[in-house]
Design an enzyme around this catalytic site. Sequence first.
Site, PDB file in Angstrom:
ATOM      1  N   ASP A 295       0.868  -1.165   0.000  1.00 54.15           N
ATOM      2  CA  ASP A 295       0.000   0.000   0.000  1.00 54.15           C
ATOM      3  C   ASP A 295       0.906   1.216   0.000  1.00 54.15           C
ATOM      4  O   ASP A 295       1.736   1.386   0.884  1.00 54.15           O
ATOM      5  CB  ASP A 295      -0.902   0.017   1.234  1.00 54.15           C
ATOM      6  CG  ASP A 295      -1.824   1.235   1.222  1.00 54.15           C
ATOM      7  OD1 ASP A 295      -2.554   1.408   0.242  1.00 54.15           O
ATOM      8  OD2 ASP A 295      -1.782   2.024   2.181  1.00 54.15           O
TER       9      ASP A 295
ATOM     10  N   GLU B 115      -1.277  -1.354  -5.915  1.00 54.75           N
ATOM     11  CA  GLU B 115      -2.497  -0.696  -6.360  1.00 54.75           C
ATOM     12  C   GLU B 115      -2.315  -0.231  -7.791  1.00 54.75           C
ATOM     13  O   GLU B 115      -1.252   0.253  -8.149  1.00 54.75           O
ATOM     14  CB  GLU B 115      -2.766   0.547  -5.505  1.00 54.75           C
ATOM     15  CG  GLU B 115      -3.074   0.274  -4.077  1.00 54.75           C
ATOM     16  CD  GLU B 115      -2.984   1.578  -3.301  1.00 54.75           C
ATOM     17  OE1 GLU B 115      -3.984   2.304  -3.276  1.00 54.75           O
ATOM     18  OE2 GLU B 115      -1.905   1.868  -2.764  1.00 54.75           O
TER      19      GLU B 115
ATOM     20  N   CYS C 202     -12.295  -9.738   8.418  1.00 52.01           N
ATOM     21  CA  CYS C 202     -13.641 -10.281   8.184  1.00 52.01           C
ATOM     22  C   CYS C 202     -14.239  -9.825   6.859  1.00 52.01           C
ATOM     23  O   CYS C 202     -15.261 -10.357   6.435  1.00 52.01           O
ATOM     24  CB  CYS C 202     -14.582  -9.917   9.332  1.00 52.01           C
ATOM     25  SG  CYS C 202     -15.104  -8.184   9.320  1.00 52.01           S
TER      26      CYS C 202
ATOM     27  N   ASP D  70      -2.558   1.286   6.989  1.00 57.62           N
ATOM     28  CA  ASP D  70      -1.892   1.012   5.706  1.00 57.62           C
ATOM     29  C   ASP D  70      -1.544  -0.468   5.562  1.00 57.62           C
ATOM     30  O   ASP D  70      -1.585  -1.019   4.466  1.00 57.62           O
ATOM     31  CB  ASP D  70      -0.617   1.864   5.572  1.00 57.62           C
ATOM     32  CG  ASP D  70      -0.940   3.348   5.463  1.00 57.62           C
ATOM     33  OD1 ASP D  70      -2.081   3.671   5.092  1.00 57.62           O
ATOM     34  OD2 ASP D  70      -0.057   4.174   5.750  1.00 57.62           O
TER      35      ASP D  70
HETATM   36 ZN   LIG Z   1     -13.625  -7.042  10.626  1.00 57.80          ZN
END
Ligand SMILES: [Zn+2]
Length: 280
Positions: free
Chosen positions: A67, A151, A218, A244
């Site tokens: 990043d 990126e 998640c 980051d």
């Molecule tokens: Zn999470």
Amino acid sequence: MRRLSRHVGQVWVPKAGWVRFRWSRAVPAGVKSYRVTMDRAGRWHVAFAAVPDPVPAPGTGETVGIDRGVVVSAALSTGELLHAPALTGRERIRLRRLQRRLARAKRGSNRRGRVRQAIARLRARETDRRKDWAEKTSTDLARRFDVICVEDLKIGNMTRSARGTRESPGRNVRQKAGLNRGILRSGWGLLVRRLEDKAPGRVEKVRPAFTSQRCSACGQVDRDSRESQAVFRCTACGFAGHADVNAAINIAAGHAVTARGGDGSTRPVNREPQLLLQPA
Ligand SMILES: [Zn+2]
């Protein structure tokens, strides 16, 4: 081209004859062309064109995500934070002093020329350091990882787009201009170019949408999870970490390509306009 001693060489320049130069680094065998340039600091360079040999992949199957930012030049999905070198505090003070002196100097005066030259030399020093950093960092990454995800930022577009055009003036022009300056300074473009030279076929460009809002633990996407410039704290699962690095893990996973927002149980809170451009 011929070598005169350990540190001095000579190159034949059409219309100028033999020109001596300082032999600052190894010239690989078989170079056919060279370029003679003068930089902003008034220094002459002769550069021999050679494509660097690709760095062999380690073969561990390991992927790293990078990043690229302004505060931290590059955050790796491994948790490492890399900083491109800048001018030292003392050099920055000197630069500011010179700039003030330049503002006072009379146009066209010798003094003005000297001050400009001194400023250019300081700036060139910073550029040299960043180039050196990009070389070392790209070699190190190409050596350590099989796949390097970055990126897919169109740096050219980004740096030009801040002001916009007369028909469609840019938004947040001042903030973007500041960001863009940081991007240019941190040498992103150079780093990616050198990565592609040294690890051909091993650099993957990932769409950057949501990488900074998505929880790498998640998968929840929520703008509010980005607590501050440096801290990411997931509003769904409570995962917390360096913002980051969290983004770099998402980039390594290539998650940005399939960013869809919430997973059903959580509210979709995507507010980035890129959402409309994402494939389903
Ligand atoms: Zn999470």
